[in-house]
Scaffold this active site. Sequence first.
Site, PDB file in Angstrom:
ATOM      1  N   TYR A 112       0.814  -1.216   0.000  1.00  0.00           N
ATOM      2  CA  TYR A 112       0.000   0.000   0.000  1.00  0.00           C
ATOM      3  C   TYR A 112       0.849   1.269   0.000  1.00  0.00           C
ATOM      4  CZ  TYR A 112      -4.603  -2.165   0.519  1.00  0.00           C
ATOM      5  OH  TYR A 112      -5.764  -2.849   0.296  1.00  0.00           O
ATOM      6  N   LYS A 136       3.590 -15.638   3.893  1.00  0.00           N
ATOM      7  CA  LYS A 136       3.918 -16.427   2.697  1.00  0.00           C
ATOM      8  C   LYS A 136       5.425 -16.650   2.709  1.00  0.00           C
ATOM      9  CE  LYS A 136       2.608 -18.339  -1.227  1.00  0.00           C
ATOM     10  NZ  LYS A 136       1.685 -19.496  -1.313  1.00  0.00           N
ATOM     11  N   ASP A 169      -2.594 -18.566   1.710  1.00  0.00           N
ATOM     12  CA  ASP A 169      -3.540 -19.365   0.907  1.00  0.00           C
ATOM     13  C   ASP A 169      -4.199 -20.441   1.768  1.00  0.00           C
ATOM     14  OD1 ASP A 169      -1.011 -20.492   1.093  1.00  0.00           O
ATOM     15  OD2 ASP A 169      -0.919 -21.212  -0.973  1.00  0.00           O
ATOM     16  N   ASP A 179      -6.246  -7.108   3.789  1.00  0.00           N
ATOM     17  CA  ASP A 179      -7.360  -6.584   2.991  1.00  0.00           C
ATOM     18  C   ASP A 179      -8.161  -7.739   2.413  1.00  0.00           C
ATOM     19  OD1 ASP A 179      -8.944  -4.704   1.510  1.00  0.00           O
ATOM     20  OD2 ASP A 179      -7.801  -5.300  -0.259  1.00  0.00           O
ATOM     21  N   ASP A 207     -12.191  -9.619   3.892  1.00  0.00           N
ATOM     22  CA  ASP A 207     -13.445  -9.738   3.139  1.00  0.00           C
ATOM     23  C   ASP A 207     -13.966 -11.174   3.198  1.00  0.00           C
ATOM     24  OD1 ASP A 207     -13.387  -7.046   2.399  1.00  0.00           O
ATOM     25  OD2 ASP A 207     -13.944  -7.458   0.314  1.00  0.00           O
TER      26      ASP A 207
HETATM   27  C1  IPM Z   1     -10.759  -1.710   2.945  1.00  0.00           C
HETATM   28  C2  IPM Z   1     -10.907  -1.225   1.539  1.00  0.00           C
HETATM   29  C3  IPM Z   1      -9.790  -0.245   1.234  1.00  0.00           C
HETATM   30  C4  IPM Z   1      -8.475  -0.972   1.388  1.00  0.00           C
HETATM   31  C5  IPM Z   1      -9.889   0.443  -0.130  1.00  0.00           C
HETATM   32  C6  IPM Z   1     -11.230   1.078  -0.345  1.00  0.00           C
HETATM   33  C7  IPM Z   1      -8.786   1.434  -0.346  1.00  0.00           C
HETATM   34  O1  IPM Z   1     -10.937  -2.279   0.636  1.00  0.00           O
HETATM   35  O2  IPM Z   1     -10.859  -0.904   3.878  1.00  0.00           O
HETATM   36  O3  IPM Z   1     -10.550  -2.906   3.139  1.00  0.00           O
HETATM   37  O4  IPM Z   1      -7.980  -1.577   0.421  1.00  0.00           O
HETATM   38  O5  IPM Z   1      -7.913  -0.944   2.483  1.00  0.00           O
HETATM   39 MN    MN Z   2     -10.866  -4.199   1.577  1.00  0.00          MN
END
Ligand code: IPM
Ligand code: MN
Length: 355
Positions: free
Chosen positions: A138, A190, A224, A248, A252
């Site tokens: 990042y 990793k 993974d 990140d 999710d």
């Molecule tokens: C998150 C989002 C952000 C990230 C994006 C929107 C920049 O996906 O907060 O997880 O990648 O951190």
């Molecule tokens: Mn995200």
Amino acid sequence: MSKSYNIAVLPGDGTGPEVVAEGVKVLKAVAAAENLSLDFTEYDFGGERYLRTGEVIPETAVSDLQKHDGIFLGAIGHPDVKPGILEKGILLKLRFELDQYINLRPIKLLPNVETPLKDKGPEEIDYVIVRENTGGIYTGTGGISQKGTEHEVAMQTMVYSRHQVERCLRFAFEYTRKRNKRKTLGLVGKTNVLTYVFDLWERVFHELGEAEYPDIKREYYHVDAACMWMVKSPEWFDVLVTTNMFGDIITDLGAITQGGMGIASGGNINPEGVSMFEPIGGSAPKYTGQGIINPLAAIGAAGMLLENLGEDAAAKRVENAVAKALQNDIQSLAAGKMGMSTSQVGDKIAEYAAS
Ligand code: IPM
Ligand code: MN
């Protein structure tokens, strides 16, 4: 005398303002019940402001926000603005400049919430992901040369300093100790391919663990494989710690196992400064203005903000109220299928949280 806090509110884009309004509603109800005084200041950072003024964020934003005790953010991202401009210019800029080096994302399945994981319930899905939040790919350097030609080269590097790694791991160890559940911290990396960056992470992990956290059990997972186990055996996990990019992605995955973006909250934390709390889903532009978006993730983020202020009783009220609304009132977490409107959900939770 009642304790008082200054909260900066950034409703942001899309459905952000709708869900933030419900979070603020619940915060006000809890504040009254716990005799706290909360002072809210709203900032209009987001796509609309950018399209109107051409400025992503004012120069004074960071120093203004630094004067607050906490920041409550809705969502950043606008369909009429090229991807990256607002995300980098607002969300990431604030995370970096406010040095919120931890992204804390609890993965907790609450009762009455549906999970896509077969045969798993609230007992099995209850862990926390500590994502490093200000480094890695990042913030590593990169660029494109000879763009548009057949010889073009693009690069974006993963960079970590020992300082960044150590402070993140220290937070994770401390958090695991405080959580006091299975006292197990898993490093997600990793090491079999990214042999420089994860050599550093792994060495510091064991050095620190051995020297200062002998009470915390250490585990290691390749990223993974971690994805696989998060689906197959989430009950193994207590606290996981990982890099910015891996975090990140896996958060999710974790979010969908706890019921999806309608309920997943997170905190961008600077343990020595001001922290920012947000629902982790996006701005969901297609649902904007209809009053059907689920505000639970934002309300959960408001609860995390209270906990971060040290207001544990107030945070507990939010948690219990959300659980009660899931028990009694909310039919489904999906937008448009809750059986109630966005503001009705907020009303119910505010009512429960105050009683
Ligand atoms: C998150 C989002 C952000 C990230 C994006 C929107 C920049 O996906 O907060 O997880 O990648 O951190
Ligand atoms: Mn995200």
